[in-house]
Design an enzyme around this catalytic site. Structure first.
Site, mmCIF file in Angstrom:
data_model
loop_
_atom_site.group_PDB
_atom_site.id
_atom_site.type_symbol
_atom_site.label_atom_id
_atom_site.label_comp_id
_atom_site.label_asym_id
_atom_site.label_seq_id
_atom_site.Cartn_x
_atom_site.Cartn_y
_atom_site.Cartn_z
ATOM 1 N N ASP A 204 98.595 77.306 -20.013
ATOM 2 C CA ASP A 204 98.131 75.980 -19.955
ATOM 3 C C ASP A 204 98.288 75.075 -20.980
ATOM 4 O OD1 ASP A 204 96.816 77.468 -18.332
ATOM 5 O OD2 ASP A 204 94.866 76.453 -18.586
ATOM 6 N N GLU B 198 89.746 75.246 -11.730
ATOM 7 C CA GLU B 198 90.087 75.142 -13.032
ATOM 8 C C GLU B 198 90.713 74.040 -13.431
ATOM 9 O OE1 GLU B 198 90.732 79.998 -14.411
ATOM 10 O OE2 GLU B 198 92.526 78.921 -13.441
HETATM 11 C C1 FRU Z 1 93.874 78.588 -16.322
HETATM 12 C C2 FRU Z 1 93.002 79.137 -17.225
HETATM 13 C C3 FRU Z 1 91.520 78.287 -17.691
HETATM 14 C C4 FRU Z 1 91.399 79.131 -18.952
HETATM 15 C C5 FRU Z 1 92.554 79.525 -19.575
HETATM 16 C C6 FRU Z 1 92.686 80.712 -20.277
HETATM 17 O O1 FRU Z 1 95.264 78.922 -16.388
HETATM 18 O O2 FRU Z 1 92.249 80.306 -16.487
HETATM 19 O O3 FRU Z 1 90.558 77.953 -16.820
HETATM 20 O O4 FRU Z 1 90.641 77.934 -19.825
HETATM 21 O O5 FRU Z 1 93.571 79.629 -18.480
HETATM 22 O O6 FRU Z 1 93.890 80.909 -21.053
#
Ligand code: FRU
Length: 486
Positions: A21, A198
């Site tokens: 992300d 998310e």
């Molecule tokens: C989304 C996610 C988020 C989390 C992060 C961990 O891709 O799963 O929810 O904070 O990646 O790397």
């Protein structure tokens, strides 16, 4: 220049290692910061820390050392950065404006545990100090993450939107100082039986004649039409405490492609600037297997956002930022023509395997499908219009590499759009990089983002029209110079 097979030319990637992300996207003193979920130790997900890059125009990026590393207690999951102009946090000395990162600390113990934490920087994001009073918002939950924070002027406080993933709910909190948070409201999914939520974002827009409209975005881990993950959007009003969506017939997605996830909008743009966001260009289903090295993962192009209302329904319009035009080389222009049957070579010339921007127009069609084929060796990706479905599509089923045993990878993806007519031709804008294609139809109301891993070699473009004739308007192709990403 970084030049490994499939290394993107115009999309941000780190030199080495795993990335997912985008985090903490923020502009400060004319500099854009791109933080990201990053594993400093390998090419698979793990040891989550915040990687960092800076740039002046959203096109070139310079990678900096890890900004916020994992420590013995927590991994550093996704979150956002705010510019604390009023120094409400007290993290700046008098007269200093701190940058404050609000992220999820994920406890490094077998049973996990997630809570919201802070770190701050008073040197333009170069070095970060974790707040000694962490965590600042802890419900004792195993999963509670991805805070997006912004200043809400009308109520004179900070607002955080953060998700309880398995409840598929976004919670909204308020704070005077980023350190103490009060629950204001909760917004739960109106849709049954789909994946966890998310990475929320809550973005204000000015819609002509209607004033302020807010878009709530959450990423859904399953249930997207691609069969995988995607960005769900809701439009509505936000009064500083509660988000109230407009009635909608069904789920809405920001991007119908398989590889657009965890989008985040930039904080602290110039007043009056349209929102800009970018996303992680991959899908958790196969992200750890994609065949790139010594890095894995990439960001989408940054996209400028706008809303419009058509027949009572709000549409999100996305277009890659105009700064990308700087990368255009000499345009190759092909005159419009009526094409039928098997298709024609678009151009006598071939293109090398760097990035391309293509603009094509479908003026009218009686074909079942028409558009453009992007070919390299025996690989072929189709992008075009499907008349029966009234939709643009991407078909990467013959694109080259695909994840073992994944039937969904090659399924044709569709994004509904208005049918082409001589009075209103359908415009398709494509950005092709070495391992991706992003398609923007019309004014950007239908968008598809997909990875592809074709063999190395020169590319050939062909206009296609299957099952009947198609009238194409002029086609423009710009070979793109690589952005400077180092
Ligand atoms: C989304 C996610 C988020 C989390 C992060 C961990 O891709 O799963 O929810 O904070 O990646 O790397």
């Amino acid at each position: 220049m970084r030049d490994e097979p499939w290394r993107p030319c115009i999309h941000y990637t780190p030199a080495r290692n795993w990335v997912n992300d985008p985090n903490g996207l923020v502009r400060l003193d004319g500099e854009y910061h791109l933080f990201c979920q990053y594993n400093p130790f390998g090419e698979r997900w793990g040891h989550m820390s915040w990687g960092h890059a800076v740039g002046s125009d959203l096109v070139d990026w310079h990678e900096l050392p890890v900004a916020i590393p994992e420590d013995e207690r927590v991994s550093i999951y996704s979150g956002s950065v705010v510019v604390d102009h009023r120094n409400t946090s007290g993290f700046g000395a008098p007269g200093q404006v701190p940058l404050v990162a609000v992220y999820t600390g994920c406890l490094r113990r077998p049973e996990g545990g997630q809570a919201q934490e802070l770190a701050y920087s008073v040197d333009r994001g170069r070095t970060w100090t974790k707040y000694a009073g962490n965590p600042v918002l802890d419900l004792g939950l195993r999963d509670f993450r991805d805070p997006k924070v912004f200043w809400h002027d009308e109520s004179g406080r900070w607002v955080m939107v953060v998700v309880v993933p398995d409840a598929r709910s976004a919670r909204i909190y308020g704070s005077p100082d980023l350190k103490t948070w009060t629950l204001l409201s909760e917004f739960a999914s109106p849709f049954e039986g789909e994946g966890i939520w998310e990475c929320p974002d809550l973005i204000p827009f000015d819609l002509a004649g209607e004033g302020r409209i807010w878009m709530l975005k959450v990423d859904v881990f399953g249930g997207h039409p691609s069969g995988g993950t995607g960005a769900r959007i809701f439009f509505g009003r936000f009064d500083g405490a509660t988000f109230t969506p407009e009635a909608e017939a069904g789920p809405r997605w920001a991007d119908q492609g398989a590889d657009f996830y965890a989008a985040l909008s930039f904080a602290n743009l110039e007043p009056g600037d349209a929102p800009v966001w970018l996303a992680w260009m991959s899908c958790h289903r196969y992200a750890q297997d994609v065949p790139t090295a010594p890095w894995r993962g990439a960001m989408t192009l940054p996209r400028r956002l706008a809303l419009r209302r058509v027949d009572g329904r709000i549409e999100l319009l996305q277009q890659p930022v105009a700064a990308l035009e700087r990368l255009r080389g000499a345009v190759v222009e092909v005159a419009g023509a009526m094409i039928g049957g098997a298709g024609a070579d678009l151009l006598p010339a071939e293109f090398d395997d760097a990035a391309l921007e293509i603009e094509l127009t479908i003026a009218s069609t009686n074909a079942t499908t028409c558009g453009v084929a992007i070919e390299c060796g025996d690989s072929r990706v189709l992008v075009g219009y499907d008349r029966e479905r009234g939709a643009v599509f991407v078909d990467r089923s013959a694109s080259g590499w695909s994840p073992a045993g994944d039937e969904l990878w090659g399924r044709r993806r569709h994004a509904a759009c208005a049918a082409p007519t001589p009075a209103r031709p359908l415009r398709l804008r494509l950005w092709i990089d070495r391992s991706s294609v992003e398609v923007f139809a019309g004014d950007g109301e239908a968008v598809l983002t997909e990875l592809m891993f074709p063999p190395a070699g020169r590319r050939r473009l062909r206009l296609i029209s299957a099952g009947g004739p198609t009238g194409f308007g002029p086609t423009l192709v710009w070979p793109l110079r690589p952005a400077r990403i180092d």
